[in-house]
Design a protein around this motif. Structure first.
Motif, mmCIF file in Angstrom:
data_model
loop_
_atom_site.group_PDB
_atom_site.id
_atom_site.type_symbol
_atom_site.label_atom_id
_atom_site.label_comp_id
_atom_site.label_asym_id
_atom_site.label_seq_id
_atom_site.Cartn_x
_atom_site.Cartn_y
_atom_site.Cartn_z
ATOM 1 N N ILE A 32 46.273 19.154 62.130
ATOM 2 C CA ILE A 32 46.202 19.572 63.527
ATOM 3 C C ILE A 32 47.503 20.254 63.967
ATOM 4 C CG2 ILE A 32 45.973 18.725 65.895
ATOM 5 C CD1 ILE A 32 43.375 18.768 64.300
ATOM 6 N N ARG A 33 48.646 19.797 63.472
ATOM 7 C CA ARG A 33 49.907 20.380 63.939
ATOM 8 C C ARG A 33 50.123 21.782 63.396
ATOM 9 N NH1 ARG A 33 53.600 16.214 60.554
ATOM 10 N NH2 ARG A 33 53.032 16.981 58.499
ATOM 11 N N PHE A 34 49.482 22.128 62.261
ATOM 12 C CA PHE A 34 49.631 23.461 61.703
ATOM 13 C C PHE A 34 48.481 24.390 62.077
ATOM 14 C CE2 PHE A 34 52.059 20.945 58.533
ATOM 15 C CZ PHE A 34 53.295 21.497 58.815
ATOM 16 N N PHE A 35 47.462 23.867 62.734
ATOM 17 C CA PHE A 35 46.287 24.675 63.029
ATOM 18 C C PHE A 35 46.583 25.874 63.927
ATOM 19 C CE2 PHE A 35 42.359 25.668 65.311
ATOM 20 C CZ PHE A 35 41.583 26.029 64.238
ATOM 21 N N PRO A 36 47.408 25.754 64.987
ATOM 22 C CA PRO A 36 47.681 26.949 65.808
ATOM 23 C C PRO A 36 48.366 28.060 65.023
ATOM 24 C CG PRO A 36 48.307 24.989 66.999
ATOM 25 C CD PRO A 36 47.967 24.553 65.617
ATOM 26 N N ILE A 37 49.252 27.723 64.121
ATOM 27 C CA ILE A 37 49.945 28.739 63.323
ATOM 28 C C ILE A 37 48.956 29.434 62.390
ATOM 29 C CG2 ILE A 37 51.743 29.097 61.593
ATOM 30 C CD1 ILE A 37 53.145 26.621 62.831
ATOM 31 N N VAL A 38 48.118 28.660 61.726
ATOM 32 C CA VAL A 38 47.132 29.230 60.806
ATOM 33 C C VAL A 38 46.122 30.085 61.572
ATOM 34 C CG1 VAL A 38 45.291 28.655 59.180
ATOM 35 C CG2 VAL A 38 47.422 27.376 59.133
ATOM 36 N N ALA A 39 45.690 29.622 62.739
ATOM 37 C CA ALA A 39 44.734 30.391 63.544
ATOM 38 C C ALA A 39 45.362 31.684 64.041
ATOM 39 C CB ALA A 39 44.248 29.548 64.721
ATOM 40 N N LEU A 40 46.618 31.646 64.454
ATOM 41 C CA LEU A 40 47.295 32.848 64.929
ATOM 42 C C LEU A 40 47.452 33.872 63.804
ATOM 43 C CD1 LEU A 40 48.732 34.202 67.309
ATOM 44 C CD2 LEU A 40 50.841 33.133 66.508
ATOM 45 N N ILE A 41 47.838 33.420 62.629
ATOM 46 C CA ILE A 41 47.993 34.326 61.487
ATOM 47 C C ILE A 41 46.648 34.937 61.110
ATOM 48 C CG2 ILE A 41 48.556 34.399 59.022
ATOM 49 C CD1 ILE A 41 50.766 32.366 59.637
ATOM 50 N N SER A 42 45.593 34.132 61.115
ATOM 51 C CA SER A 42 44.279 34.663 60.746
ATOM 52 C C SER A 42 43.763 35.661 61.785
ATOM 53 C CB SER A 42 43.284 33.520 60.548
ATOM 54 O OG SER A 42 43.098 32.823 61.748
ATOM 55 N N LEU A 43 44.022 35.428 63.057
ATOM 56 C CA LEU A 43 43.598 36.374 64.084
ATOM 57 C C LEU A 43 44.372 37.687 63.985
ATOM 58 C CD1 LEU A 43 43.093 34.134 67.241
ATOM 59 C CD2 LEU A 43 41.350 35.397 65.979
ATOM 60 N N VAL A 44 45.667 37.607 63.726
ATOM 61 C CA VAL A 44 46.463 38.826 63.566
ATOM 62 C C VAL A 44 45.969 39.614 62.362
ATOM 63 C CG1 VAL A 44 48.765 39.662 62.937
ATOM 64 C CG2 VAL A 44 48.500 37.983 64.759
ATOM 65 N N PHE A 45 45.681 38.911 61.275
ATOM 66 C CA PHE A 45 45.172 39.587 60.087
ATOM 67 C C PHE A 45 43.806 40.211 60.345
ATOM 68 C CE2 PHE A 45 42.705 39.485 56.126
ATOM 69 C CZ PHE A 45 43.470 40.361 55.375
ATOM 70 N N LEU A 46 42.956 39.513 61.071
ATOM 71 C CA LEU A 46 41.618 40.026 61.360
ATOM 72 C C LEU A 46 41.679 41.305 62.185
ATOM 73 C CD1 LEU A 46 38.522 39.510 61.280
ATOM 74 C CD2 LEU A 46 38.822 38.308 63.435
ATOM 75 N N PHE A 47 42.466 41.291 63.243
ATOM 76 C CA PHE A 47 42.518 42.461 64.116
ATOM 77 C C PHE A 47 43.349 43.596 63.530
ATOM 78 C CE2 PHE A 47 41.240 39.238 67.276
ATOM 79 C CZ PHE A 47 40.054 39.846 67.661
ATOM 80 N N SER A 48 44.312 43.291 62.687
ATOM 81 C CA SER A 48 45.064 44.374 62.057
ATOM 82 C C SER A 48 44.197 45.074 61.011
ATOM 83 C CB SER A 48 46.339 43.842 61.409
ATOM 84 O OG SER A 48 46.024 43.034 60.306
#
Length: 55
Positions: A32-48
């Protein structure tokens, strides 16, 4: 019968030996503590990736 049991146990052993470190690593990363970082990286990768396809 014993030969079949031997092969089943052998397959289970190698499956555990191969996938246990991967499952342990994913369990650590997806805490749970790493989920925001992983979600942010995946969203940046998706939109880039979508912006690269448009160019």
């Amino acid at each position: 019968m014993f030969l079949l049991l031997f092969f089943v146990l052998l397959i289970q052993f190698f499956t555990y030996w191969i996938f246990e470190p991967l499952a342990s690593f994913l369990g650590y990363v997806l805490e749970i503590r790493f989920f925001p970082i992983v979600a942010l990286i995946s969203l940046v990768f998706l939109f880039s990736a979508k912006s690269i396809e448009q160019n």
